[in-house]
Design an enzyme around this catalytic site. Structure first.
Site, short mmCIF file in Angstrom:
data_model
loop_
_atom_site.label_atom_id
_atom_site.label_comp_id
_atom_site.label_asym_id
_atom_site.label_seq_id
_atom_site.Cartn_x
_atom_site.Cartn_y
_atom_site.Cartn_z
N CYS A 89 1.71 0.51 3.87
CA CYS A 89 0.93 -0.11 4.95
C CYS A 89 1.85 -0.93 5.84
O CYS A 89 2.76 -1.61 5.38
CB CYS A 89 -0.22 -0.96 4.40
SG CYS A 89 0.18 -2.68 4.08
N GLU A 90 1.63 -0.80 7.14
CA GLU A 90 2.56 -1.44 8.07
C GLU A 90 2.36 -2.95 8.16
O GLU A 90 3.19 -3.65 8.72
CB GLU A 90 2.47 -0.80 9.46
CG GLU A 90 1.23 -1.13 10.25
CD GLU A 90 1.26 -0.55 11.66
OE1 GLU A 90 2.13 0.29 11.94
OE2 GLU A 90 0.41 -0.95 12.47
N HIS A 91 1.28 -3.46 7.58
CA HIS A 91 1.05 -4.90 7.65
C HIS A 91 1.78 -5.65 6.55
O HIS A 91 2.25 -6.76 6.77
CB HIS A 91 -0.45 -5.20 7.58
CG HIS A 91 -1.23 -4.53 8.66
ND1 HIS A 91 -2.33 -3.73 8.41
CD2 HIS A 91 -1.03 -4.51 9.99
CE1 HIS A 91 -2.78 -3.25 9.57
NE2 HIS A 91 -2.01 -3.71 10.53
N HIS A 92 1.83 -5.07 5.34
CA HIS A 92 2.42 -5.77 4.20
C HIS A 92 3.61 -5.03 3.61
O HIS A 92 4.25 -5.53 2.69
CB HIS A 92 1.38 -5.97 3.10
CG HIS A 92 0.16 -6.72 3.55
ND1 HIS A 92 -0.96 -6.10 4.05
CD2 HIS A 92 -0.09 -8.05 3.60
CE1 HIS A 92 -1.86 -7.01 4.39
NE2 HIS A 92 -1.36 -8.20 4.12
N GLN A 130 -4.00 3.67 7.57
CA GLN A 130 -4.63 4.91 7.09
C GLN A 130 -5.35 5.65 8.21
O GLN A 130 -5.33 6.88 8.27
CB GLN A 130 -5.58 4.58 5.94
CG GLN A 130 -6.19 5.81 5.30
CD GLN A 130 -7.08 5.47 4.12
OE1 GLN A 130 -6.83 4.51 3.40
NE2 GLN A 130 -8.13 6.23 3.93
N HIS A 158 -5.31 0.75 -1.43
CA HIS A 158 -4.25 -0.03 -0.78
C HIS A 158 -3.83 -1.15 -1.72
O HIS A 158 -4.64 -2.03 -2.02
CB HIS A 158 -4.76 -0.60 0.54
CG HIS A 158 -4.96 0.46 1.58
ND1 HIS A 158 -4.17 0.56 2.70
CD2 HIS A 158 -5.84 1.49 1.64
CE1 HIS A 158 -4.56 1.61 3.41
NE2 HIS A 158 -5.57 2.18 2.79
N CYS A 160 -2.08 -3.59 -1.11
CA CYS A 160 -2.17 -4.91 -0.47
C CYS A 160 -3.56 -5.51 -0.62
O CYS A 160 -3.75 -6.71 -0.46
CB CYS A 160 -1.75 -4.85 1.01
SG CYS A 160 -2.83 -3.86 2.04
ZN ZN Z 1 -1.61 -4.01 3.99
#
Ligand code: ZN
Length: 198
Positions: A89-92, A130, A158, A160
């Site tokens: 995931c590009e956020h975490h 996703q 996920h 995260c």
């Molecule tokens: Zn994430």
């Protein structure tokens, strides 16, 4: 006769050459800044391993997309279920894991079935969300294969969400993207979701 198309014709964008030594040094700095000591015997090589692991998660393998003329004029849904999805995931920058189900209605050409899994991998091995991954697989097949329609469903957990934050263990996120007849024709769309068993 098969036609091999050099992949990727339009994806992904060219990336800078990986520098593992620099990534390993940065991983060491990163871990030490969090209070994790890397100078014991067990962890001396961990920053290097961490860098190698992320490089692998972020590097799709090269492949050639082989298509064949649809000589038999096959016009039913072609569906590949349960393709493994391993992405980040590009956020975490934490993994999300699951499966993709990919279907298409053939037009003039058909695709080697194993190649569908490689298309999923091509878009999974990069920082992702996703929803975008799902749409990119559908759009790419739509553009490169010119079928009469594409359906993609991704179901993933996920980490995260399951390891941190709300700690929603077992929660599955489901996304779908449909093009052409799978989007516009109620019967075709219903058939796709029926074959998926829902
Ligand atoms: Zn994430």
């Amino acid at each position: 006769m098969s036609v091999a198309i050099a992949v990727p014709p339009s994806e992904p964008e060219p990336a800078a050459e990986p520098d593992l030594a620099r990534a390993a040094a940065a991983a060491r700095t990163f871990l030490e800044a969090l209070g994790v000591r890397c100078d014991g015997p067990g962890m001396a090589r961990s920053p290097r391993r961490m860098a190698e692991a992320y490089l692998e998660l972020l590097s799709p393998r090269e492949f050639r997309m082989t298509t064949f003329p649809n000589d038999e004029e096959y016009d039913e849904l072609v569906l590949v279920k349960g393709i493994p999805v391993q992405s980040v995931c590009e956020h975490h920058l934490l993994p999300f894991l699951g499966v993709a189900h990919v279907a298409y209605l053939p037009g003039d050409r058909i695709l080697g079935l194993s190649k569908i899994a490689r298309v999923v991998e091509m878009f999974a091995r990069r920082p992702q969300v996703q929803e975008r991954l799902t749409q990119q697989v559908a759009d790419w097949l739509d553009r490169e294969l010119r079928p009469r329609g594409v359906g993609v469903v991704v179901e993933a957990e996920h980490t995260c969400m399951t390891l941190r934050g709300v700690r929603a263990g077992g929660a599955l996120t489901r996304t779908s993207a449909l093009t052409g007849a799978l989007r516009e024709n109620d019967a075709t769309r219903a058939e796709f979701f029926a074959v998926l068993g829902r």
